[in-house]
Design a protein around this motif. Structure first.
Motif, mmCIF file in Angstrom:
data_model
loop_
_atom_site.group_PDB
_atom_site.id
_atom_site.type_symbol
_atom_site.label_atom_id
_atom_site.label_comp_id
_atom_site.label_asym_id
_atom_site.label_seq_id
_atom_site.Cartn_x
_atom_site.Cartn_y
_atom_site.Cartn_z
ATOM 1 N N MET A 102 0.828 -1.200 0.000
ATOM 2 C CA MET A 102 0.000 0.000 0.000
ATOM 3 C C MET A 102 0.866 1.254 0.000
ATOM 4 O O MET A 102 0.580 2.227 -0.704
ATOM 5 N N LEU A 103 1.961 1.237 0.774
ATOM 6 C CA LEU A 103 2.843 2.388 0.811
ATOM 7 C C LEU A 103 3.544 2.604 -0.526
ATOM 8 O O LEU A 103 3.728 3.731 -0.970
ATOM 9 N N GLU A 104 3.924 1.512 -1.184
ATOM 10 C CA GLU A 104 4.571 1.625 -2.487
ATOM 11 C C GLU A 104 3.605 2.175 -3.519
ATOM 12 O O GLU A 104 3.972 2.980 -4.375
ATOM 13 N N LYS A 105 2.329 1.759 -3.466
ATOM 14 C CA LYS A 105 1.315 2.300 -4.385
ATOM 15 C C LYS A 105 1.139 3.789 -4.162
ATOM 16 O O LYS A 105 0.973 4.543 -5.111
ATOM 17 N N GLY A 106 1.156 4.217 -2.909
ATOM 18 C CA GLY A 106 1.003 5.626 -2.564
ATOM 19 C C GLY A 106 2.147 6.472 -3.084
ATOM 20 O O GLY A 106 1.950 7.602 -3.526
ATOM 21 N N ARG A 107 3.358 5.926 -3.081
ATOM 22 C CA ARG A 107 4.514 6.670 -3.596
ATOM 23 C C ARG A 107 4.465 6.786 -5.109
ATOM 24 O O ARG A 107 4.889 7.776 -5.680
ATOM 25 N N ASP A 108 3.956 5.736 -5.771
ATOM 26 C CA ASP A 108 3.903 5.748 -7.230
ATOM 27 C C ASP A 108 2.799 6.666 -7.755
ATOM 28 O O ASP A 108 2.889 7.160 -8.870
#
Length: 109
Positions: A102-108
């Motif tokens: 979820m955090l990686e999706k938010g950064r992308d």
């Protein structure tokens, strides 16, 4: 209508994201566990078995301050080391892998 939160009609169409609820619960549980560990560790090291006064004496207060500061600093150093080494700190725990995704999706985004 409240001047602080606006009208209640703006929340009637709000949706609850179960993933964000789960993420919040995981973060809360981790924070609570850390707090409880600091509390028990520092209390056992700094407070005597008998309580003669309701307030902390100067020696107890400074011991607790140093204990908490050391605990927080140690956690920070370990976290930085894990990030630098790209070590997954939670192994195969699916909740934490989900949080990481979820955090990686938010950064992308």
């Amino acid at each position: 209508m409240s001047m602080f939160i606006g009208s209640s009609s703006q929340y009637s169409q709000a949706s609850v994201d179960p993933e964000k609820i789960k993420l919040s619960q995981i973060q809360f549980d981790a924070t609570a566990a850390t707090f409880n560990k600091v509390l028990s560790t520092c209390a056992s090291k700094c407070l005597g078995g008998e309580y003669g006064e309701s307030d902390l004496v100067t020696g107890e207060a400074s011991c607790i301050d140093r204990c908490v500061a050391k605990y927080v600093k140690a956690n920070m150093v370990i976290g930085q080391h894990l990030q630098e080494q790209h070590i997954e700190p939670y192994g195969s725990m699916p909740e934490y892998r989900k949080v990481q995704q979820m955090l990686e999706k938010g950064r992308d985004a």
